[in-house]
Design a protein around this motif. Structure first.
Motif, PDB file in Angstrom:
ATOM      1  N   VAL A 188      77.073 -53.529  31.090  1.00 33.06           N
ATOM      2  CA  VAL A 188      77.291 -52.086  31.268  1.00 33.06           C
ATOM      3  C   VAL A 188      76.995 -51.335  29.981  1.00 33.06           C
ATOM      4  O   VAL A 188      76.342 -50.285  30.001  1.00 33.06           O
ATOM      5  CB  VAL A 188      78.724 -51.821  31.774  1.00 33.06           C
ATOM      6  N   LYS A 189      77.422 -51.866  28.852  1.00 31.99           N
ATOM      7  CA  LYS A 189      77.151 -51.213  27.566  1.00 31.99           C
ATOM      8  C   LYS A 189      75.646 -51.146  27.301  1.00 31.99           C
ATOM      9  O   LYS A 189      75.126 -50.121  26.851  1.00 31.99           O
ATOM     10  CB  LYS A 189      77.850 -51.974  26.447  1.00 31.99           C
ATOM     11  N   SER A 190      74.939 -52.224  27.608  1.00 31.48           N
ATOM     12  CA  SER A 190      73.489 -52.256  27.437  1.00 31.48           C
ATOM     13  C   SER A 190      72.802 -51.231  28.329  1.00 31.48           C
ATOM     14  O   SER A 190      71.889 -50.517  27.901  1.00 31.48           O
ATOM     15  CB  SER A 190      72.967 -53.661  27.746  1.00 31.48           C
ATOM     16  N   ILE A 191      73.246 -51.131  29.581  1.00 31.28           N
ATOM     17  CA  ILE A 191      72.655 -50.174  30.522  1.00 31.28           C
ATOM     18  C   ILE A 191      72.886 -48.745  30.052  1.00 31.28           C
ATOM     19  O   ILE A 191      71.961 -47.933  30.055  1.00 31.28           O
ATOM     20  CB  ILE A 191      73.232 -50.378  31.938  1.00 31.28           C
ATOM     21  N   VAL A 192      74.104 -48.447  29.638  1.00 29.10           N
ATOM     22  CA  VAL A 192      74.425 -47.091  29.187  1.00 29.10           C
ATOM     23  C   VAL A 192      73.538 -46.703  28.005  1.00 29.10           C
ATOM     24  O   VAL A 192      72.951 -45.611  27.982  1.00 29.10           O
ATOM     25  CB  VAL A 192      75.921 -46.976  28.815  1.00 29.10           C
ATOM     26  N   ASN A 193      73.410 -47.596  27.027  1.00 25.65           N
ATOM     27  CA  ASN A 193      72.586 -47.295  25.855  1.00 25.65           C
ATOM     28  C   ASN A 193      71.114 -47.134  26.208  1.00 25.65           C
ATOM     29  O   ASN A 193      70.452 -46.204  25.743  1.00 25.65           O
ATOM     30  CB  ASN A 193      72.757 -48.379  24.792  1.00 25.65           C
ATOM     31  N   LYS A 194      70.586 -48.039  27.050  1.00 22.07           N
ATOM     32  CA  LYS A 194      69.166 -47.977  27.393  1.00 22.07           C
ATOM     33  C   LYS A 194      68.838 -46.753  28.239  1.00 22.07           C
ATOM     34  O   LYS A 194      67.831 -46.077  28.000  1.00 22.07           O
ATOM     35  CB  LYS A 194      68.731 -49.238  28.123  1.00 22.07           C
ATOM     36  N   VAL A 195      69.678 -46.444  29.211  1.00 24.71           N
ATOM     37  CA  VAL A 195      69.429 -45.282  30.070  1.00 24.71           C
ATOM     38  C   VAL A 195      69.514 -43.997  29.255  1.00 24.71           C
ATOM     39  O   VAL A 195      68.656 -43.116  29.365  1.00 24.71           O
ATOM     40  CB  VAL A 195      70.404 -45.270  31.265  1.00 24.71           C
ATOM     41  N   ARG A 196      70.532 -43.882  28.406  1.00 26.77           N
ATOM     42  CA  ARG A 196      70.679 -42.682  27.577  1.00 26.77           C
ATOM     43  C   ARG A 196      69.453 -42.508  26.676  1.00 26.77           C
ATOM     44  O   ARG A 196      68.869 -41.428  26.602  1.00 26.77           O
ATOM     45  CB  ARG A 196      71.946 -42.777  26.726  1.00 26.77           C
ATOM     46  N   TYR A 197      69.027 -43.574  26.008  1.00 36.71           N
ATOM     47  CA  TYR A 197      67.878 -43.500  25.108  1.00 36.71           C
ATOM     48  C   TYR A 197      66.605 -43.149  25.879  1.00 36.71           C
ATOM     49  O   TYR A 197      65.835 -42.274  25.459  1.00 36.71           O
ATOM     50  CB  TYR A 197      67.699 -44.831  24.374  1.00 36.71           C
ATOM     51  N   THR A 198      66.378 -43.814  27.008  1.00 36.24           N
ATOM     52  CA  THR A 198      65.154 -43.593  27.783  1.00 36.24           C
ATOM     53  C   THR A 198      65.061 -42.148  28.277  1.00 36.24           C
ATOM     54  O   THR A 198      64.006 -41.523  28.154  1.00 36.24           O
ATOM     55  CB  THR A 198      65.106 -44.556  28.987  1.00 36.24           C
ATOM     56  N   VAL A 199      66.136 -41.622  28.820  1.00 40.34           N
ATOM     57  CA  VAL A 199      66.118 -40.255  29.350  1.00 40.34           C
ATOM     58  C   VAL A 199      65.946 -39.235  28.228  1.00 40.34           C
ATOM     59  O   VAL A 199      65.152 -38.302  28.342  1.00 40.34           O
ATOM     60  CB  VAL A 199      67.393 -39.967  30.171  1.00 40.34           C
ATOM     61  N   GLU A 200      66.671 -39.417  27.132  1.00 44.00           N
ATOM     62  CA  GLU A 200      66.570 -38.450  26.038  1.00 44.00           C
ATOM     63  C   GLU A 200      65.195 -38.486  25.376  1.00 44.00           C
ATOM     64  O   GLU A 200      64.677 -37.447  24.980  1.00 44.00           O
ATOM     65  CB  GLU A 200      67.693 -38.684  25.026  1.00 44.00           C
ATOM     66  N   GLU A 201      64.583 -39.658  25.262  1.00 44.44           N
ATOM     67  CA  GLU A 201      63.244 -39.755  24.682  1.00 44.44           C
ATOM     68  C   GLU A 201      62.177 -39.201  25.619  1.00 44.44           C
ATOM     69  O   GLU A 201      61.227 -38.560  25.177  1.00 44.44           O
ATOM     70  CB  GLU A 201      62.908 -41.211  24.331  1.00 44.44           C
ATOM     71  N   ALA A 202      62.302 -39.446  26.926  1.00 44.36           N
ATOM     72  CA  ALA A 202      61.285 -39.009  27.878  1.00 44.36           C
ATOM     73  C   ALA A 202      61.343 -37.520  28.165  1.00 44.36           C
ATOM     74  O   ALA A 202      60.312 -36.898  28.422  1.00 44.36           O
ATOM     75  CB  ALA A 202      61.418 -39.794  29.182  1.00 44.36           C
ATOM     76  N   THR A 203      62.550 -36.939  28.134  1.00 44.12           N
ATOM     77  CA  THR A 203      62.690 -35.550  28.551  1.00 44.12           C
ATOM     78  C   THR A 203      63.155 -34.613  27.448  1.00 44.12           C
ATOM     79  O   THR A 203      62.962 -33.410  27.557  1.00 44.12           O
ATOM     80  CB  THR A 203      63.693 -35.440  29.713  1.00 44.12           C
ATOM     81  N   GLY A 204      63.826 -35.131  26.442  1.00 43.48           N
ATOM     82  CA  GLY A 204      64.388 -34.284  25.403  1.00 43.48           C
ATOM     83  C   GLY A 204      65.687 -33.626  25.809  1.00 43.48           C
ATOM     84  O   GLY A 204      66.244 -32.818  25.078  1.00 43.48           O
ATOM     85  N   LEU A 205      66.196 -33.948  26.988  1.00 43.82           N
ATOM     86  CA  LEU A 205      67.450 -33.388  27.478  1.00 43.82           C
ATOM     87  C   LEU A 205      68.620 -34.286  27.092  1.00 43.82           C
ATOM     88  O   LEU A 205      68.484 -35.500  27.031  1.00 43.82           O
ATOM     89  CB  LEU A 205      67.400 -33.225  28.997  1.00 43.82           C
TER      90      LEU A 205
END
Length: 116
Positions: A85-102
């Motif tokens: 769960v910790k890995s998923i939270v970190n990866k999803v947060r990083y991926t979304v913020e890098e791809a969209t800037g939101l």
């Protein structure tokens, strides 16, 4: 549509784009056996189409200017759920913020199933 206002104007990104982006990032994490339907409409679509949609088990919404992401996953039996769960939270947060800037305000991970 997910819509944000900033000093440059209005940003609109489709719900499907976010769901596919988040679903792909989460399913790549170690220990994730798959995504689980989070709504009745996703379950019905899966039954009718008989294919694995990337947005399966993903819900994205905006709350107070930030994104809130809900993920419903199945994990592999015998792995440390807290670490997954910790890995998923970190990866999803990083991926979304890098791809969209939101900004991602919160990532909720629901472990709904365990598979061998």
């Amino acid at each position: 549509m997910i819509k944000f206002e900033n000093h440059l104007g209005s940003i609109e990104i489709s719900q499907d784009y976010f769901a596919n982006l988040v679903g792909h990032a989460a399913s790549e994490c170690f220990g994730v056996a798959g995504m689980v339907e989070s709504t009745a409409s996703q379950g019905l679509r899966y039954i009718l189409k008989k294919d694995e949609a990337q947005d399966k088990g993903v819900k994205v919404r905006t709350v107070a200017g930030g994104l809130v992401i809900d993920l419903h996953i199945a994990v592999t039996y015998g792995v440390n759920i807290a670490a997954i769960v910790k890995s998923i939270v970190n990866k999803v947060r990083y991926t979304v913020e890098e791809a969209t800037g939101l900004q991602v305000a919160k990532v909720n991970v629901f472990v709904d199933d365990m598979k061998q």
